[in-house]
Enzyme design. Structure first.
Site, mmCIF file in Angstrom:
data_model
loop_
_atom_site.group_PDB
_atom_site.id
_atom_site.type_symbol
_atom_site.label_atom_id
_atom_site.label_comp_id
_atom_site.label_asym_id
_atom_site.label_seq_id
_atom_site.Cartn_x
_atom_site.Cartn_y
_atom_site.Cartn_z
ATOM 1 N N GLY A 1 -48.517 -25.805 13.565
ATOM 2 C CA GLY A 1 -49.406 -26.278 12.507
ATOM 3 C C GLY A 1 -50.513 -25.278 12.201
ATOM 4 O O GLY A 1 -50.798 -24.983 11.034
ATOM 5 N N SER B 1 -38.051 -22.614 10.874
ATOM 6 C CA SER B 1 -37.632 -21.761 11.993
ATOM 7 C C SER B 1 -38.381 -20.444 11.963
ATOM 8 O O SER B 1 -38.715 -19.932 10.900
ATOM 9 C CB SER B 1 -36.134 -21.490 11.958
ATOM 10 O OG SER B 1 -35.808 -20.611 13.022
ATOM 11 N N LYS C 1 -31.384 -27.470 10.134
ATOM 12 C CA LYS C 1 -32.247 -26.837 11.158
ATOM 13 C C LYS C 1 -31.687 -27.127 12.550
ATOM 14 O O LYS C 1 -31.676 -26.267 13.431
ATOM 15 C CB LYS C 1 -33.686 -27.354 11.029
ATOM 16 C CG LYS C 1 -34.626 -26.944 12.178
ATOM 17 C CD LYS C 1 -34.871 -25.444 12.229
ATOM 18 C CE LYS C 1 -35.279 -24.862 13.564
ATOM 19 N NZ LYS C 1 -36.409 -25.368 14.245
ATOM 20 N N HIS D 1 -28.757 -24.929 13.000
ATOM 21 C CA HIS D 1 -29.305 -23.575 13.209
ATOM 22 C C HIS D 1 -29.587 -23.398 14.704
ATOM 23 O O HIS D 1 -29.199 -22.399 15.320
ATOM 24 C CB HIS D 1 -30.586 -23.411 12.380
ATOM 25 C CG HIS D 1 -31.422 -22.214 12.734
ATOM 26 N ND1 HIS D 1 -32.188 -22.145 13.877
ATOM 27 C CD2 HIS D 1 -31.597 -21.030 12.100
ATOM 28 C CE1 HIS D 1 -32.795 -20.973 13.928
ATOM 29 N NE2 HIS D 1 -32.462 -20.273 12.856
ATOM 30 N N ASN D 2 -30.243 -24.395 15.293
ATOM 31 C CA ASN D 2 -30.575 -24.303 16.718
ATOM 32 C C ASN D 2 -29.327 -24.363 17.588
ATOM 33 O O ASN D 2 -29.267 -23.706 18.622
ATOM 34 C CB ASN D 2 -31.543 -25.425 17.107
ATOM 35 C CG ASN D 2 -32.940 -25.174 16.587
ATOM 36 O OD1 ASN D 2 -33.127 -24.397 15.649
ATOM 37 N ND2 ASN D 2 -33.927 -25.820 17.164
ATOM 38 N N GLU E 1 -27.921 -21.075 17.520
ATOM 39 C CA GLU E 1 -28.860 -20.236 18.295
ATOM 40 C C GLU E 1 -28.617 -20.391 19.811
ATOM 41 O O GLU E 1 -28.649 -19.404 20.546
ATOM 42 C CB GLU E 1 -30.275 -20.689 17.915
ATOM 43 C CG GLU E 1 -31.420 -20.039 18.638
ATOM 44 C CD GLU E 1 -32.738 -20.761 18.278
ATOM 45 O OE1 GLU E 1 -33.049 -20.926 17.077
ATOM 46 O OE2 GLU E 1 -33.438 -21.183 19.221
ATOM 47 N N TYR E 2 -28.361 -21.599 20.263
ATOM 48 C CA TYR E 2 -28.077 -21.813 21.689
ATOM 49 C C TYR E 2 -26.911 -20.911 22.133
ATOM 50 O O TYR E 2 -26.968 -20.282 23.182
ATOM 51 C CB TYR E 2 -27.684 -23.271 21.954
ATOM 52 C CG TYR E 2 -28.800 -24.219 22.317
ATOM 53 C CD1 TYR E 2 -29.903 -24.390 21.498
ATOM 54 C CD2 TYR E 2 -28.731 -24.995 23.479
ATOM 55 C CE1 TYR E 2 -30.904 -25.296 21.825
ATOM 56 C CE2 TYR E 2 -29.732 -25.899 23.812
ATOM 57 C CZ TYR E 2 -30.821 -26.043 22.973
ATOM 58 O OH TYR E 2 -31.808 -26.935 23.299
HETATM 59 P P1 NDP Z 1 -47.623 -28.195 19.944
HETATM 60 O O1 NDP Z 1 -47.365 -28.892 21.233
HETATM 61 O O2 NDP Z 1 -48.264 -26.861 19.971
HETATM 62 O O3 NDP Z 1 -48.525 -29.144 19.025
HETATM 63 C C1 NDP Z 1 -48.194 -30.491 18.877
HETATM 64 C C2 NDP Z 1 -49.119 -31.110 17.860
HETATM 65 O O4 NDP Z 1 -48.745 -32.484 17.747
HETATM 66 C C3 NDP Z 1 -50.578 -31.056 18.240
HETATM 67 O O5 NDP Z 1 -51.367 -30.849 17.109
HETATM 68 C C4 NDP Z 1 -50.792 -32.457 18.812
HETATM 69 O O6 NDP Z 1 -52.118 -32.879 18.721
HETATM 70 C C5 NDP Z 1 -49.937 -33.265 17.871
HETATM 71 N N1 NDP Z 1 -49.605 -34.571 18.415
HETATM 72 C C6 NDP Z 1 -48.872 -34.852 19.517
HETATM 73 N N2 NDP Z 1 -48.754 -36.182 19.681
HETATM 74 C C7 NDP Z 1 -49.436 -36.746 18.643
HETATM 75 C C8 NDP Z 1 -49.670 -38.078 18.236
HETATM 76 N N3 NDP Z 1 -49.191 -39.115 18.936
HETATM 77 N N4 NDP Z 1 -50.401 -38.279 17.124
HETATM 78 C C9 NDP Z 1 -50.890 -37.246 16.416
HETATM 79 N N5 NDP Z 1 -50.690 -35.954 16.735
HETATM 80 C C10 NDP Z 1 -49.978 -35.718 17.839
HETATM 81 O O7 NDP Z 1 -46.231 -28.192 19.166
HETATM 82 P P2 NDP Z 1 -45.652 -27.130 18.126
HETATM 83 O O8 NDP Z 1 -46.689 -26.786 17.137
HETATM 84 O O9 NDP Z 1 -44.945 -26.053 18.862
HETATM 85 O O10 NDP Z 1 -44.483 -28.011 17.434
HETATM 86 C C11 NDP Z 1 -44.746 -28.947 16.401
HETATM 87 C C12 NDP Z 1 -43.391 -29.374 15.844
HETATM 88 O O11 NDP Z 1 -42.737 -28.221 15.305
HETATM 89 C C13 NDP Z 1 -42.448 -29.949 16.898
HETATM 90 O O12 NDP Z 1 -41.641 -30.923 16.312
HETATM 91 C C14 NDP Z 1 -41.586 -28.762 17.270
HETATM 92 O O13 NDP Z 1 -40.332 -29.132 17.769
HETATM 93 C C15 NDP Z 1 -41.462 -28.068 15.920
HETATM 94 N N6 NDP Z 1 -41.145 -26.643 15.970
HETATM 95 C C16 NDP Z 1 -41.696 -25.830 16.929
HETATM 96 C C17 NDP Z 1 -41.380 -24.481 16.955
HETATM 97 C C18 NDP Z 1 -41.985 -23.565 17.959
HETATM 98 O O14 NDP Z 1 -41.504 -22.415 18.050
HETATM 99 N N7 NDP Z 1 -43.001 -23.974 18.694
HETATM 100 C C19 NDP Z 1 -40.448 -23.891 15.956
HETATM 101 C C20 NDP Z 1 -40.009 -24.830 14.962
HETATM 102 C C21 NDP Z 1 -40.331 -26.154 14.999
HETATM 103 P P3 NDP Z 1 -52.961 -33.229 20.070
HETATM 104 O O15 NDP Z 1 -53.046 -32.005 20.821
HETATM 105 O O16 NDP Z 1 -54.258 -33.681 19.539
HETATM 106 O O17 NDP Z 1 -52.172 -34.247 20.833
#
Ligand code: NDP
Length: 465
Positions: free
Chosen positions: A15, A133, A188, A191-192, A195-196
């Site tokens: 994010g 991705s 997606k 894709h994964n 990738e695996y």
């Molecule tokens: P992070 O663990 O870094 O961040 C997770 C986010 O989700 C945080 O902002 C967290 O906020 C929030 N969150 C978790 N639980 C809740 C909840 N109950 N309510 C509101 N917010 C919540 O994850 P990533 O950024 O790595 O991944 C985010 C998504 O993107 C996932 O679905 C992941 O699978 C996908 N993704 C990740 C990739 C990667 O390389 N990392 C690549 C492509 C997709 P808080 O800390 O406040 O709980």
């Protein structure tokens, strides 16, 4: 207060990087990360990382965040997949109005996406399942973006998403509306899955080579492959990994050999099973990870069985050709699953366009995905043109040689073996499935069809005399 064009919920790894990317492209943005139960530092850390030139408003109050957005409100969720997504959607539904759009950019299961779209539709809110991705670096500099949901929602969000995505070699955006409903998350997921298997193949190459070569030498070999048609993001990563040192050690040697997973490989394999498509390479890669995690059991069993290694040496050209053939088979299987889903769910996925948005930004980007852009313009299967069939056929002997070397040296090669046996199955005119049919009929009266009769006719035999 001027309202923002776009909003992002979740300032974790993905994010926060996507938010910086959106800001770099000149869009006005509001961001939200929950306070309270969440990680309170994420919002202030993000706000500090943004330069003063950018138009960003940060919130830990969802109502204020939503109020800060212009209509239609476009809210991207970049949060942990699963129940958290349902919980946040529920809260958002109290604040959004007809015509607003929720985009789920996490790795959600496509069937959840279909369900959530239905739920939001009841209140006139559009729900878009979107695959992203490229990891953190991709999110920051330009990911590959696979958008599902309605065409109408794409009209509102497409331009922004296309502006933040990676660019293909013709400067086109690696973002596309791949299909309605759960199509974005489905592709997606596959894709994964591909990738695996790509990762597992490289791991097996490394396992084969480390008997005879140093890590520096293996890196040199893979780097030479990287210069040609085998070039891929994952191969490039692996070269860097092989060269990396921590103190006097190669970092790779310090890493515990238990592979983790977040489920998308298993989901992909399950989708292939549900659709009735053979994709044994991705499932072999998933099972290889599961087996790796049984470390203490492996240590114990390793002491009970005979360990052996022969001194025969591995031909590097055989290995290169075997790797090339196996990658073609892997991509064929993955795209076949996508084609089957597209037909089943009427998603009308353009495979050439999908290959194009996988030429940059994503983990699968490679020379091969670039080649597939042209192939899929006129074909819906990698094996529909003679060229890839000839390519695999002309190298299958080398694949067998590599597998035989692995077996002689007690090196497990689940993905290479899955490639070879599924290739033989796919190209064998008469398989022993007649025996399976006879057995099914024997114990279950399931009937069978005959080679000498019309396929519409079914037969049953009383097998016991
Ligand atoms: P992070 O663990 O870094 O961040 C997770 C986010 O989700 C945080 O902002 C967290 O906020 C929030 N969150 C978790 N639980 C809740 C909840 N109950 N309510 C509101 N917010 C919540 O994850 P990533 O950024 O790595 O991944 C985010 C998504 O993107 C996932 O679905 C992941 O699978 C996908 N993704 C990740 C990739 C990667 O390389 N990392 C690549 C492509 C997709 P808080 O800390 O406040 O709980």
């Amino acid at each position: 207060m001027t309202k923002s064009f776009f909003g992002i919920v979740g300032l974790g790894v993905m994010g926060s990087n996507l938010a910086l990317n959106v800001l770099d492209r000149g869009h006005s943005l509001s961001v939200y990360n929950r306070g309270g139960e969440g990680e309170a530092h994420l919002l202030p850390t993000f706000m500090e990382s943004v330069g003063s030139a950018h138009k960003v408003s940060g919130f830990d109050d969802l109502k204020e965040f939503i109020a800060s957005l212009e209509r239609p409100k476009k809210v991207l969720l970049m949060i942990k997949a699963g129940p958290a997504v349902d919980a946040v959607i529920q809260s958002l539904m109290l604040l959004l109005e007809e015509g607003d759009i929720i985009i789920d950019g996490g790795n959600s299961l496509y069937t959840d996406t279909v369900r959530r779209e239905e739920y939001c539709k009841n209140k006139g809110v559009h729900f878009v399942g979107m695959g992203v991705s490229g990891g953190a670096e991709g999110a920051r500099r330009g990911p590959s973006i696979m958008v599902g949901g309605s065409t109408q929602s794409y009209e509102s969000i497409g331009a922004l998403l296309e502006s933040i995505a990676a660019k293909d070699k013709f400067k086109g955006s690696c973002c596309a509306h791949v299909g309605i409903g759960g199509a974005g998350h489905f592709v997606k997921m596959i894709h994964n899955g591909i990738e695996y298997a790509e990762m597992q193949l490289i791991a097996e190459v490394y396992d084969l080579l480390k008997m005879e070569y140093t890590y520096e030498e293996i890196a040199d070999i893979l780097e030479e492959w990287q210069g040609g048609e085998l070039s891929s993001f994952l191969l490039g990563c692996s070269v860097d990994i092989l060269r990396h040192r921590t103190g006097d050690s190669f970092t790779l040697d310090l890493i515990l050999d238990k592979a983790g997973n977040k489920g998308t490989g298993g989901w992909s394999s399950k989708a292939a099973l549900d659709l009735g498509i053979a994709a044994p390479m991705m499932s072999a890669a998933v099972f290889a990870r599961y087996q790796s995690s049984l470390k203490s059991e492996r240590i114990s069993l390793a002491q009970q069985v005979t360990q052996f290694a022969n001194s025969d040496s591995l031909s590097l050209s055989d290995l290169k050709e075997a790797y090339k053939a196996s990658r073609i088979i892997n991509h064929h299987q993955g795209f076949a699953v996508i084609k089957a889903a597209s037909d089943t769910y009427d998603w009308n996925i353009n495979l050439s366009e999908l290959a194009r948005i996988w030429t940059n930004g994503c983990i699968l980007r490679s020379e091969l995905t670039a080649d597939l852009v042209e192939l899929f313009k006129t074909n819906d299967s990698i094996l529909a043109t003679g060229s890839y069939v000839d390519e695999v056929d002309s190298t299958v002997d080398q694949l067998v040689e590599v597998i035989s070397h692995g077996m002689n040296n007690r090196i497990p090669l689940p993905c290479f073996q899955a490639a070879q046996s599924s290739w033989y199955s796919a190209t064998t005119e008469r398989l022993p499935a007649n025996m399976i049919q006879a057995q099914r009929d024997y114990f279950g009266s399931h009937t069978y069809r005959r080679v000498d009769k019309a396929e519409s006719e079914v037969y049953h035999t009383e097998w016991k005399k």
